[in-house]
Write an enzyme that holds these catalytic residues in place. Structure first.
Site, mmCIF file in Angstrom:
data_model
loop_
_atom_site.group_PDB
_atom_site.id
_atom_site.type_symbol
_atom_site.label_atom_id
_atom_site.label_comp_id
_atom_site.label_asym_id
_atom_site.label_seq_id
_atom_site.Cartn_x
_atom_site.Cartn_y
_atom_site.Cartn_z
ATOM 1 C CG ASP A 163 -24.358 -3.115 2.049
ATOM 2 O OD1 ASP A 163 -23.175 -3.366 1.050
ATOM 3 O OD2 ASP A 163 -24.559 -2.339 2.467
ATOM 4 N NE ARG B 42 -19.504 7.202 1.255
ATOM 5 C CZ ARG B 42 -19.441 8.434 1.501
ATOM 6 N NH1 ARG B 42 -19.707 9.328 1.445
ATOM 7 N NH2 ARG B 42 -17.764 8.078 2.362
ATOM 8 C CE LYS C 49 -23.877 -1.591 -4.968
ATOM 9 N NZ LYS C 49 -23.642 -0.416 -4.759
ATOM 10 C CG ASN C 50 -21.576 -2.330 -2.908
ATOM 11 O OD1 ASN C 50 -21.165 -1.993 -3.827
ATOM 12 N ND2 ASN C 50 -21.268 -3.255 -2.073
ATOM 13 N NE ARG D 62 -27.529 3.669 -6.963
ATOM 14 C CZ ARG D 62 -27.066 4.148 -6.384
ATOM 15 N NH1 ARG D 62 -27.719 5.214 -5.265
ATOM 16 N NH2 ARG D 62 -25.543 4.454 -5.919
ATOM 17 C CB CYS E 57 -27.087 8.257 -0.662
ATOM 18 S SG CYS E 57 -27.024 6.994 0.869
ATOM 19 N NE ARG F 267 -23.169 5.938 2.064
ATOM 20 C CZ ARG F 267 -22.805 4.853 1.315
ATOM 21 N NH1 ARG F 267 -24.121 5.459 0.310
ATOM 22 N NH2 ARG F 267 -22.396 4.319 1.083
ATOM 23 N N PRO F 268 -19.836 11.041 4.882
ATOM 24 C CG PRO F 268 -18.866 11.017 7.528
ATOM 25 C CD PRO F 268 -19.919 10.334 6.411
ATOM 26 C CG MET F 269 -16.178 11.828 0.637
ATOM 27 S SD MET F 269 -15.767 10.304 0.403
ATOM 28 C CE MET F 269 -13.205 11.571 -0.761
ATOM 29 C CG ASP F 270 -14.224 11.657 8.471
ATOM 30 O OD1 ASP F 270 -15.653 11.208 7.768
ATOM 31 O OD2 ASP F 270 -14.149 11.869 10.057
ATOM 32 C CG LEU F 271 -13.276 7.398 8.122
ATOM 33 C CD1 LEU F 271 -13.946 6.589 8.102
ATOM 34 C CD2 LEU F 271 -12.098 7.693 9.569
ATOM 35 C CB ILE G 163 -23.155 -0.259 8.999
ATOM 36 C CG1 ILE G 163 -22.172 -1.454 9.274
ATOM 37 C CG2 ILE G 163 -21.448 0.779 7.700
ATOM 38 C CD1 ILE G 163 -20.961 -1.096 10.735
HETATM 39 C C1 EPZ Z 1 -19.636 0.434 1.350
HETATM 40 O O1 EPZ Z 1 -19.824 1.651 1.100
HETATM 41 C C2 EPZ Z 1 -20.376 -0.103 0.223
HETATM 42 N N1 EPZ Z 1 -20.592 1.143 -1.171
HETATM 43 C C3 EPZ Z 1 -21.850 -0.085 0.432
HETATM 44 O O2 EPZ Z 1 -22.803 -0.638 0.296
HETATM 45 C C4 EPZ Z 1 -21.382 -0.591 1.836
HETATM 46 O O3 EPZ Z 1 -23.210 -0.332 2.626
HETATM 47 C C5 EPZ Z 1 -20.675 0.257 3.148
HETATM 48 O O4 EPZ Z 1 -19.379 -0.153 2.786
HETATM 49 C C6 EPZ Z 1 -20.332 -1.021 4.451
HETATM 50 O O5 EPZ Z 1 -20.081 -2.059 4.068
HETATM 51 C C7 EPZ Z 1 -19.694 0.096 -2.050
HETATM 52 O O6 EPZ Z 1 -18.017 -0.618 -1.366
HETATM 53 C C8 EPZ Z 1 -19.279 0.715 -3.538
HETATM 54 P P1 EPZ Z 1 -17.734 2.385 4.613
HETATM 55 P P2 EPZ Z 1 -18.329 2.960 2.019
HETATM 56 O O7 EPZ Z 1 -16.967 3.998 4.153
HETATM 57 O O8 EPZ Z 1 -16.795 2.928 1.110
HETATM 58 C C9 EPZ Z 1 -19.230 6.205 7.915
HETATM 59 C C10 EPZ Z 1 -25.103 -1.030 -1.524
HETATM 60 O O9 EPZ Z 1 -26.539 -1.405 -0.500
HETATM 61 N N2 EPZ Z 1 -17.862 7.055 7.061
HETATM 62 O O10 EPZ Z 1 -17.052 1.795 5.032
HETATM 63 O O11 EPZ Z 1 -19.296 4.369 1.053
HETATM 64 C C11 EPZ Z 1 -20.180 6.044 6.604
HETATM 65 O O12 EPZ Z 1 -21.249 7.319 6.708
HETATM 66 C C12 EPZ Z 1 -23.868 0.373 -0.729
HETATM 67 O O13 EPZ Z 1 -24.133 -1.433 -2.114
HETATM 68 C C13 EPZ Z 1 -17.621 7.855 7.707
HETATM 69 O O14 EPZ Z 1 -18.034 8.600 8.826
HETATM 70 O O15 EPZ Z 1 -18.812 2.706 3.103
HETATM 71 C C14 EPZ Z 1 -21.313 5.032 7.388
HETATM 72 O O16 EPZ Z 1 -21.747 5.608 7.530
HETATM 73 C C15 EPZ Z 1 -24.368 0.558 0.429
HETATM 74 N N3 EPZ Z 1 -16.030 8.966 7.304
HETATM 75 C C16 EPZ Z 1 -19.958 4.232 7.230
HETATM 76 O O17 EPZ Z 1 -18.584 4.608 7.629
HETATM 77 C C17 EPZ Z 1 -15.869 8.183 5.629
HETATM 78 O O18 EPZ Z 1 -14.408 8.843 5.170
HETATM 79 C C18 EPZ Z 1 -19.382 3.162 6.581
HETATM 80 O O19 EPZ Z 1 -18.617 3.399 5.263
HETATM 81 C C19 EPZ Z 1 -16.104 7.517 5.094
HETATM 82 C C20 EPZ Z 1 -17.187 6.540 6.027
#
Ligand code: EPZ
Length: 421
Positions: free
Chosen positions: A308, A94, A22-23, A400, A118, A123-127, A330
């Site tokens: 996950d 997301r 999926k991811n 999902r 969620c 789950r912010p977008m700052d990065l 995480i």
């Molecule tokens: C991906 O989400 C996966 N989703 C998630 O799987 C997975 O849990 C996650 O990576 C971690 O491995 C998809 O690939 C579609 P991150 P993503 O950006 O990219 C924080 C599932 O169950 N963060 O690595 O959103 C965030 O809040 C899903 O299949 C910021 O602070 O994960 C989190 O605490 C759930 N600012 C951490 O980083 C940002 O701009 C990890 O997020 C982005 C993220």
């Protein structure tokens, strides 16, 4: 809303087919925006999240056809594209934010709704914003939307991420393929889904190296062409189904499974007394003794223990001999399955991002509620070996990320069915 009814039973045996990831698919599909030629994905999983991404891409102007009951998706973005990703679709998933980088690279501007939080976190977008700003994008948050634009196109840059974000890595890499000059991403995420994305982008003509390491280098090119690419095996579905024989006993082979996708997870299973053997057909899993042993788990970015699989591992440890310590590093709220498992007789203490699971002999079936995707399947796993019946409600969460879960588990002897509730 559907529910899943599980009757606790004995050992499981047989083969279980593992689907495409999926991811991986959710980042491969937006890559079609980078080219005006068709991108075909094979081994695509049949999931509601994929349908959501399809709807989003079609709203942006992509033409998408699916064959073989959705296992093959052909996408084409040769016409005019709509740069606006609407809240009504983005709020559902997301991963919709993964159209931001490709739209910026292809069109020079994009308006993408913030996904909103969620169940598992804010789950912010700052990065993502920092990464794309480093490539020369000007991004402003207005009315819940990210308004992004570039003067004269994206330009290559060196950017070090504060945290190895999977999605921000994917947005940066996709955007950088069409930026002018060389880009370097430091502290990049190393997940197999990123390696799969880069493999596909290279087939489309991108020049990238370092995928799978924390330093990825991209040489921008003028355009990308079409390609055909098989979606990599889903390591989270793989890990999830490896736990079925671990919890129930018996022996199950996860077809297509590879140890390289689940190395740290398999190490923890070995420590808990579960045998995992790689062979030509996949990964064969069985429980060595009558009861698993308690182990401690800390979730980390790949190649560490996957967040996950944390909920599913907790289901296993509920009946382990001894007490296990789990730390979720995480996401800030990813223990919502704990109170539901407690309803089944589990003995779990949660303190912020840490949980202590005191193993009990056997869980008891109960009515429980799925709160998010991975929590839903952990409750099903717990029900497989519990005494009596477990009814898991709100399984739209499950659909999902897991295709045909009751069919796959029934195929290895589980007593499980979907019921209208
Ligand atoms: C991906 O989400 C996966 N989703 C998630 O799987 C997975 O849990 C996650 O990576 C971690 O491995 C998809 O690939 C579609 P991150 P993503 O950006 O990219 C924080 C599932 O169950 N963060 O690595 O959103 C965030 O809040 C899903 O299949 C910021 O602070 O994960 C989190 O605490 C759930 N600012 C951490 O980083 C940002 O701009 C990890 O997020 C982005 C993220």
């Amino acid at each position: 809303m559907d529910s899943i009814l599980v009757r606790g039973g004995g050992p499981l045996s047989g083969d279980i087919e593992i689907a495409g990831a999926k991811n991986a698919c959710l980042t491969l599909m937006p890559a079609t925006l980078l080219s005006d030629e068709p991108l075909t994905l094979t081994n695509a999983p049949r999931l509601s999240d994929i349908k959501t991404m399809t709807a989003l891409l079609e709203s942006l102007g992509a033409e998408i056809s699916s064959m073989q009951e959705g296992k093959v998706q052909t996408m084409s973005c040769h016409g005019d594209l709509n740069p606006i990703a609407d809240y009504e679709i983005v709020r559902k998933m997301r991963a919709s934010n993964l159209v931001l980088g490709p739209l910026l690279a292809r069109l020079g501007h994009a308006v993408v709704s913030l996904p909103g939080g969620c169940a598992i976190g804010a789950r912010p977008m700052d990065l993502h914003v920092d990464a794309l700003t480093a490539l020369g994008a000007e991004i402003e948050l207005r009315d819940g939307y990210l308004h992004a634009k570039t003067q004269g196109g994206l330009k290559g840059a060196v950017h070090k991420m504060r945290f190895a974000s999977v999605g921000a890595t994917e947005n940066f890499v996709m955007a950088a393929t069409l930026a002018k000059g060389t880009s370097v991403l430091e502290n990049a995420a190393r997940e197999p889904e990123i390696v799969d994305l880069v493999s596909c982008l290279k087939k489309m003509g991108a020049q990238i190296e370092g995928e799978g390491t924390s330093r990825i280098e991209i040489q921008g090119v003028d355009r990308l062409h079409g390609a055909t690419h098989p979606v990599v095996t889903d390591r989270i579905e793989l890990g999830t189904f490896m736990l079925a024989p671990a919890i129930c006993g018996g022996e199950v082979t996860c077809l297509g499974g590879k140890m390289s996708l689940v190395e740290s997870f398999a190490e923890k299973l070995d420590a808990a007394g579960i045998s995992v053997v790689e062979n030509a057909r996949g990964l064969t899993v069985s429980r060595k003794g009558d009861r698993v042993q308690a182990v401690d788990v800390v979730t980390e970015p790949f190649p560490g223990f996957p967040t996950d699989l944390q909920a599913q591992m907790m289901a296993l440890l509920c009946t382990a001999e001894g007490s296990s310590h789990l730390e979720e590093t995480i996401f800030e709220n990813r223990f919502m399955h704990a109170p539901e498992l407690t309803r089944m007789g589990a003995n779990i203490e949660v303190h912020g991002g840490k949980a202590i699971v005191h193993g009990v002999e056997r869980l008891k079936g109960a009515q429980v509620m799925a709160t998010d995707l991975r929590a839903s399947v952990s409750l099903i796993l717990a029900g497989l070996a519990a005494e009596g019946e477990t009814l898991v409600s709100r399984v739209y969460h499950l659909d999902r990320g897991y295709e045909f879960v009751e069919k796959k588990l029934s195929g290895i002897g589980a007593q499980i069915e979907r019921v209208q509730s």
